[in-house]
Design a protein around this motif. Structure first.
Motif, PDB file in Angstrom:
ATOM      1  N   PRO A  18      40.973  37.152-102.914  1.00  0.00           N
ATOM      2  CA  PRO A  18      40.206  37.556-101.937  1.00  0.00           C
ATOM      3  C   PRO A  18      40.218  39.374-101.438  1.00  0.00           C
ATOM      4  O   PRO A  18      39.368  39.691-100.936  1.00  0.00           O
ATOM      5  N   ARG A  19      41.222  39.844-102.144  1.00  0.00           N
ATOM      6  CA  ARG A  19      41.488  41.090-101.955  1.00  0.00           C
ATOM      7  C   ARG A  19      40.747  41.990-102.940  1.00  0.00           C
ATOM      8  O   ARG A  19      40.548  41.784-104.107  1.00  0.00           O
ATOM      9  N   ALA A  20      39.936  42.927-102.340  1.00  0.00           N
ATOM     10  CA  ALA A  20      38.924  43.874-103.052  1.00  0.00           C
ATOM     11  C   ALA A  20      38.787  45.358-102.328  1.00  0.00           C
ATOM     12  O   ALA A  20      39.243  45.454-101.497  1.00  0.00           O
ATOM     13  N   THR A  21      37.771  45.913-103.226  1.00  0.00           N
ATOM     14  CA  THR A  21      37.699  47.362-102.592  1.00  0.00           C
ATOM     15  C   THR A  21      36.307  47.291-102.474  1.00  0.00           C
ATOM     16  O   THR A  21      35.562  46.921-103.537  1.00  0.00           O
ATOM     17  N   ILE A  22      35.574  48.184-101.845  1.00  0.00           N
ATOM     18  CA  ILE A  22      34.285  48.438-101.521  1.00  0.00           C
ATOM     19  C   ILE A  22      33.964  50.102-101.532  1.00  0.00           C
ATOM     20  O   ILE A  22      35.009  50.651-100.973  1.00  0.00           O
ATOM     21  N   VAL A  23      32.856  50.442-102.021  1.00  0.00           N
ATOM     22  CA  VAL A  23      32.443  51.769-101.647  1.00  0.00           C
ATOM     23  C   VAL A  23      31.088  51.767-101.152  1.00  0.00           C
ATOM     24  O   VAL A  23      30.212  51.048-101.897  1.00  0.00           O
ATOM     25  N   VAL A  24      30.906  52.200 -99.965  1.00  0.00           N
ATOM     26  CA  VAL A  24      29.728  52.513 -99.593  1.00  0.00           C
ATOM     27  C   VAL A  24      29.375  53.904 -98.986  1.00  0.00           C
ATOM     28  O   VAL A  24      30.083  54.278 -98.331  1.00  0.00           O
ATOM     29  N   GLY A  25      28.316  54.475 -99.550  1.00  0.00           N
ATOM     30  CA  GLY A  25      27.957  55.974 -99.240  1.00  0.00           C
ATOM     31  C   GLY A  25      28.913  56.845 -99.674  1.00  0.00           C
ATOM     32  O   GLY A  25      29.338  58.002 -99.122  1.00  0.00           O
ATOM     33  N   GLY A  26      29.742  56.488-100.580  1.00  0.00           N
ATOM     34  CA  GLY A  26      30.937  57.401-101.068  1.00  0.00           C
ATOM     35  C   GLY A  26      32.021  57.163-100.656  1.00  0.00           C
ATOM     36  O   GLY A  26      33.178  57.792-100.752  1.00  0.00           O
ATOM     37  N   VAL A  27      32.097  56.321 -99.451  1.00  0.00           N
ATOM     38  CA  VAL A  27      33.407  56.033 -98.885  1.00  0.00           C
ATOM     39  C   VAL A  27      34.159  54.783 -99.309  1.00  0.00           C
ATOM     40  O   VAL A  27      33.469  53.621 -99.426  1.00  0.00           O
ATOM     41  N   ARG A  28      35.318  54.821 -99.684  1.00  0.00           N
ATOM     42  CA  ARG A  28      36.197  53.605-100.465  1.00  0.00           C
ATOM     43  C   ARG A  28      37.119  52.999 -99.351  1.00  0.00           C
ATOM     44  O   ARG A  28      37.655  53.471 -98.448  1.00  0.00           O
ATOM     45  N   ARG A  29      36.730  51.581 -99.293  1.00  0.00           N
ATOM     46  CA  ARG A  29      37.715  50.837 -98.239  1.00  0.00           C
ATOM     47  C   ARG A  29      38.361  49.599 -98.932  1.00  0.00           C
ATOM     48  O   ARG A  29      37.540  48.915 -99.746  1.00  0.00           O
TER      49      ARG A  29
END
Length: 165
Positions: free
Chosen positions: A107-118
């Motif tokens: 369940p741990r993941a990374t997302i990038v939205v509008g150039g911002v990584r979280r």
């Protein structure tokens, strides 16, 4: 007609075509490679889907359930405060998308939205909370209404991505 109105009209047309089965088949083949290309060329700022359909695409990186290798792909993200809702519709196909199985296993993941990584942790939603998330997706992207009907033999999963504790 000004360029803003033309762009909005074009975005609506693109979203409507995603609810047509022949176009959905085409999009299911070309979306990821096109989004990946535009994502790389734009330095992680946008995707082809974001640009063409006027929707915010989230680049999701999760760990493969079997391979344990990182997998990055575009998904439609629905912002909800600090969280993100994603829907495993797989274009209304008979099976869940591979990323569904990956998030269930890891369940741990990374997302990038509008150039911002979280960094995020995925939680599968159930019951009324799942239904609210799915209905929100239908409001933003009409294809989800058709995907639910086309995949009526399975319950399309909905996830909430939250910051890690």
């Amino acid at each position: 007609m000004d360029s803003y109105r033309r762009a909005r009209r074009f975005h609506r047309l693109m979203r409507r075509t995603a609810a047509m089965r022949p176009m959905t088949r085409l999009y299911s083949v070309i979306q990821q490679p096109l989004d990946d290309l535009v994502y790389r060329l734009s330095g992680g700022r946008t995707t082809a889907s974001s640009w063409l359909a006027g929707v915010e695409i989230t680049m999701l990186t999760c760990t493969g359930a079997k391979t344990r290798q990182p997998r990055t792909l575009p998904v439609l993200g629905l912002p909800e405060g600090q969280d993100m809702i994603i829907i495993a519709s797989n274009f209304g196909r008979p099976r869940h998308p591979a990323w569904y199985h990956n998030l269930r296993a890891n369940p741990r993941a990374t997302i990038v939205v509008g150039g911002v990584r979280r960094e995020v942790v995925a939680h599968e939603l159930h019951g009324a909370e799942r239904e609210r998330g799915y209905e929100r997706g239908e409001e933003i992207f009409p294809g989800f209404t058709h995907y639910r009907r086309w995949a009526s033999h399975r319950l399309i999963p909905v996830f909430r991505l939250t910051p890690p504790p």
